[in-house]
Enzyme design. Structure first.
Site, PDB file in Angstrom:
ATOM      1  N   LYS A  42       0.858  -1.320   0.005  1.00 32.09           N
ATOM      2  CA  LYS A  42      -0.094   0.044  -0.069  1.00 32.09           C
ATOM      3  C   LYS A  42       0.980   1.550  -0.149  1.00 32.09           C
ATOM      4  CE  LYS A  42      -3.930   2.218   2.569  1.00 32.09           C
ATOM      5  NZ  LYS A  42      -4.710   1.975   3.780  1.00 32.09           N
ATOM      6  N   SER A  73      -9.137   3.062   2.627  1.00 32.98           N
ATOM      7  CA  SER A  73      -8.328   3.660   1.968  1.00 32.98           C
ATOM      8  C   SER A  73      -7.424   2.363   1.251  1.00 32.98           C
ATOM      9  CB  SER A  73      -7.294   4.545   2.622  1.00 32.98           C
ATOM     10  OG  SER A  73      -6.639   3.786   3.811  1.00 32.98           O
ATOM     11  N   SER A 125     -10.555   0.829   6.851  1.00 32.88           N
ATOM     12  CA  SER A 125      -9.581   0.958   5.651  1.00 32.88           C
ATOM     13  C   SER A 125      -9.270  -0.407   5.178  1.00 32.88           C
ATOM     14  CB  SER A 125      -8.562   2.013   5.746  1.00 32.88           C
ATOM     15  OG  SER A 125      -8.766   3.268   5.623  1.00 32.88           O
TER      16      SER A 125
END
Length: 374
Positions: free
Chosen positions: A77, A152, A176
């Site tokens: 990520k 996210s 997230s």
């Protein structure tokens, strides 16, 4: 799609360790899949050069397994540092600056033999439940065209759902890891805070909200990755132990489940969501589980007050330096500026009151978990 990409990470790692699968073949299949679907998916960003990745995969085939992730391609990520790759965080301020070192979680994956192929897309600074930013653009849902991937960790969830990777990391402040996983048909797990350490930079006592954790396409693979990510860091005060992976996972045959539903009507749901959950609970009942409907266990309004206060405080603390510099402030999205300003306006006593509410909820949650297995 190459049949290798349908295998679980656990199966792939076992095959590489046994010599029945080569890391080179897996990398070749992975890069071909990315070339095929990623232009539309926009889930993987900052992809490293193909020749370099193929060389690293070939090198992995020539040595004994370093660890349980040996030879597996993984994208990280784009909030976590990978040495040599920019950590854009979705912001033009950082898009062209390669990281000097890898973060603790990333180093643990690399030490276990993973080959980092690039990054997964995220909203700017990870703020928001939709994955888009001015550096790489938007990541759409892997299942429903025209719908959001969530956030996210949207890029990670879509990369998994489209078989571009078998494992992915994510981070979670309030959903997230979980909402993009749910919206794209994969798994995301928020570990207990402190199980997966963050970086020993700045404050390490006060901001206990966000945590890194695993994402995957099956629970076995979640457990595999969490066993690598987890473990205390001696430079930090709140380590929460280790997580040991024991394959295969044993399915529970019975237990007591507390069903919170929409929290006594506090949380609106899209039509069909609650019914789908209750259909799943009926299947668990048939399998021997007891399911109890639990009424609203704590004030949703108080939880929201506590959460938004502590979130603004954490974001304001993390981004204050970018906000106080007029040049970098001009590059911040309006939502980030709003959140920072909310945080900077807080008094110490407002933060304390929010923490008292959170503490009260923790005590109530403990009562629930003493009653139910899940």
């Amino acid at each position: 799609m190459d049949p290798l990409l349908k295998k679980s990470a656990t199966e792939l790692a076992a095959g590489i360790a046994a010599g029945t699968i080569t890391s080179r073949a897996l990398m070749e299949a992975t890069l071909a899949r990315i070339a095929d679907v990623n232009p539309a998916a926009n889930a993987i960003v900052s992809l490293r050069p193909e020749a370099v990745l193929m060389d690293e995969a070939a090198a992995a085939d020539m040595v004994p397994a370093k660890g349980v992730l040996h030879g597996l391609p993984i994208a990280v990520k784009d909030l976590a540092n990978v040495a040599g790759i920019p950590t854009s965080m979705g912001s033009p301020l950082f898009a062209s600056k390669p990281a000097a070192t890898s973060d603790i979680m990333v180093r643990r994956m690399q030490d276990a033999g993973a080959i980092i192929i690039g990054k997964t897309n995220t909203p700017e600074f990870g703020l928001g439940s939709n994955t888009y930013n001015p550096v790489f653009g938007a990541t759409p849902n892997a299942i429903e065209a025209g719908k959001t991937a969530g956030g996210s960790s949207g890029g990670a969830a879509v990369a998994l759902a489209l078989n571009m990777t078998a494992l992915a990391d994510g981070s979670d402040m309030m959903g997230s890891l979980r909402n993009p996983a749910g919206w794209n048909g994969v798994y995301g797990m928020r570990p207990s805070w402190g199980l997966v350490p963050s970086e020993p930079v700045g404050d390490s006592f006060l901001h206990q909200l966000s945590t890194n954790g695993p994402m995957a396409r099956c629970p076995d693979d979640l457990a595999l990755l969490l066993s690598v990510q987890a473990g205390p860091d001696p430079r930090q005060p709140h380590g929460a132990g280790v997580f040991e992976y024991n394959a295969p996972l044993v399915a529970l045959q019975s237990g007591r489940i507390g069903w919170l539903g929409d929290w006594g009507g506090a949380y609106p749901m899209e039509e069909g969501v609650l019914q789908a959950c209750e259909d799943g609970l009926d299947a668990l009942k048939s399998a021997g589980f007891t399911v109890d409907n639990v009424p609203e266990p704590f004030s949703s309004a108080e939880l929201w007050e506590s959460w938004t206060t502590l979130r603004s405080w954490a974001v304001g603390a993390g981004l204050e330096l970018l906000y106080t510099d007029p040049k970098s402030r001009a590059a911040l999205k309006p939502e980030a500026i709003w959140e920072i300003e909310q945080g900077l306006a807080l008094s110490a006593m407002a933060v304390h009151r929010a923490s008292v509410i959170r503490s009260a909820w923790f005590k109530q949650a403990e009562v629930i978990f003493q009653t139910y297995d899940a």
